[in-house]
Design an enzyme around this catalytic site. Sequence first.
Site, short mmCIF file in Angstrom:
data_model
loop_
_atom_site.label_atom_id
_atom_site.label_comp_id
_atom_site.label_asym_id
_atom_site.label_seq_id
_atom_site.Cartn_x
_atom_site.Cartn_y
_atom_site.Cartn_z
CG HIS A 192 49.62 40.06 29.72
ND1 HIS A 192 50.43 41.09 30.13
CD2 HIS A 192 48.37 40.40 30.13
CE1 HIS A 192 49.70 42.02 30.75
NE2 HIS A 192 48.45 41.61 30.77
CB VAL A 249 54.45 36.13 27.02
CG1 VAL A 249 53.14 36.90 27.24
CG2 VAL A 249 55.51 37.05 26.42
CD GLN A 262 51.68 42.65 34.71
OE1 GLN A 262 51.33 43.64 34.05
NE2 GLN A 262 52.42 42.77 35.79
CB CYS A 288 45.90 28.14 6.30
SG CYS A 288 44.87 26.87 5.54
CB THR A 311 54.71 44.73 37.33
OG1 THR A 311 53.81 45.37 36.41
CG2 THR A 311 54.10 44.73 38.72
N PRO A 315 63.38 47.97 42.06
CG PRO A 315 64.98 47.75 40.36
CD PRO A 315 63.76 47.10 40.94
CB CYS A 341 41.50 24.47 4.97
SG CYS A 341 41.09 26.22 5.16
P1 OAD Z 1 57.40 47.26 32.47
O1 OAD Z 1 58.52 47.31 31.49
O2 OAD Z 1 56.30 48.24 32.32
O3 OAD Z 1 58.01 47.45 33.93
C1 OAD Z 1 59.14 46.73 34.34
C2 OAD Z 1 59.38 47.02 35.80
O4 OAD Z 1 60.43 46.17 36.26
C3 OAD Z 1 59.81 48.45 36.10
O5 OAD Z 1 59.01 48.96 37.17
C4 OAD Z 1 61.27 48.33 36.52
O6 OAD Z 1 61.67 49.28 37.51
C5 OAD Z 1 61.27 46.93 37.11
N1 OAD Z 1 62.58 46.24 37.13
C6 OAD Z 1 63.63 46.38 36.30
N2 OAD Z 1 64.62 45.55 36.62
C7 OAD Z 1 64.20 44.86 37.71
C8 OAD Z 1 64.78 43.84 38.53
N3 OAD Z 1 65.99 43.36 38.27
N4 OAD Z 1 64.06 43.36 39.56
C9 OAD Z 1 62.82 43.85 39.83
N5 OAD Z 1 62.22 44.81 39.08
C10 OAD Z 1 62.90 45.30 38.05
O7 OAD Z 1 56.86 45.75 32.48
P2 OAD Z 1 55.45 45.19 33.00
O8 OAD Z 1 54.97 45.97 34.17
O9 OAD Z 1 55.60 43.73 33.12
O10 OAD Z 1 52.04 43.53 27.94
O11 OAD Z 1 54.53 45.51 31.77
C11 OAD Z 1 53.19 45.07 31.77
C12 OAD Z 1 52.76 44.72 30.38
O12 OAD Z 1 53.01 45.81 29.50
C13 OAD Z 1 53.54 43.56 29.75
O13 OAD Z 1 53.00 42.30 30.10
C14 OAD Z 1 53.38 43.83 28.29
C15 OAD Z 1 53.66 45.30 28.31
O14 OAD Z 1 53.25 46.04 27.24
C16 OAD Z 1 51.72 43.23 26.67
O15 OAD Z 1 52.57 43.14 25.79
C17 OAD Z 1 50.27 42.98 26.47
#
Ligand code: OAD
Length: 248
Positions: A123, A107, A105, A152, A193, A219, A138
């Site tokens: 994403h 970027v 997910q 543009c 995630t 964690p 254009c």
């Molecule tokens: P989140 O910020 O929602 O979740 C991050 C996760 O990483 C949490 O569950 C933390 O506990 C965990 N975490 C933190 N440090 C860590 C480490 N060192 N090792 C392993 N895990 C750790 O991020 P995403 O789930 O990626 O989308 O969020 C999903 C989407 O929501 C993103 O792609 C973005 C966001 O809004 C868009 O912008 C469209």
Amino acid sequence: MEEGALLDTATTWVEQARHVAVLTGAGISAESGVPTFREAQTGYWAQFRPEDMATEEGFRAHPRRVWDWYQHRRGLLAASQPNAGHVALAQFQQRHPGRITLITQNVDGLHQRAGSTGVLCLHGDIFADRWLDTPRNCCHIDHAVAGHPPYCDRCGNLLRPGVVWFGEPLPYATLEAAQQAARVCDLMLVVGTAGAVYPAAGLARIARDAGARVVIVNPQPTELDAVAHEALRGTAAQVLPALLSEAH
Ligand code: OAD
């Protein structure tokens, strides 16, 4: 089960798996110094509202503010390095070509910089730009006039970051490939995630329903814990090198 025994079990599942699918989120880049989104205090969404910074409406309302925030994030990423979690995944792929599908997910491009190939970026890519409105004859990205955002000079069309914002569809072929990998894998690792954003989070359920083992590396508890067979409560840079080590 205690942590060591959980790791041993998950390691055996890695050894046995013909195909491993890995879904990563912002947490895998946390140890590279990149903020996550939903964590209290440190996450971006503790500071900003996603509807302001991650929707087309937010961008149209305040293009400079949103563009500058993405430029700030690009600068932070340019100064960051992949960590041991990214590297462990890339090395596993090099040792076992064709045995792993990496779905992210993120970027941030850190998986690719660690050496992973064929990464399914659900994403988009923060370093890519695209036109906000349907480009006309254009509109040429190479000729866009510098600005916040660049535009543009003929029709005023704005450049925007090439990421998927809330309310926007994911790239179709990429999502299809990710869902296919979830259906055919024997093991899915769900790393860093919160499992709060769909359709990405739904991949874990697809894998489980198709008979795969599902292991979380995080964690903290996540919204996908009930879908998983096991949760390894460590960080990505600690757990992934142990889980995917040279031994297998
Ligand atoms: P989140 O910020 O929602 O979740 C991050 C996760 O990483 C949490 O569950 C933390 O506990 C965990 N975490 C933190 N440090 C860590 C480490 N060192 N090792 C392993 N895990 C750790 O991020 P995403 O789930 O990626 O989308 O969020 C999903 C989407 O929501 C993103 O792609 C973005 C966001 O809004 C868009 O912008 C469209």
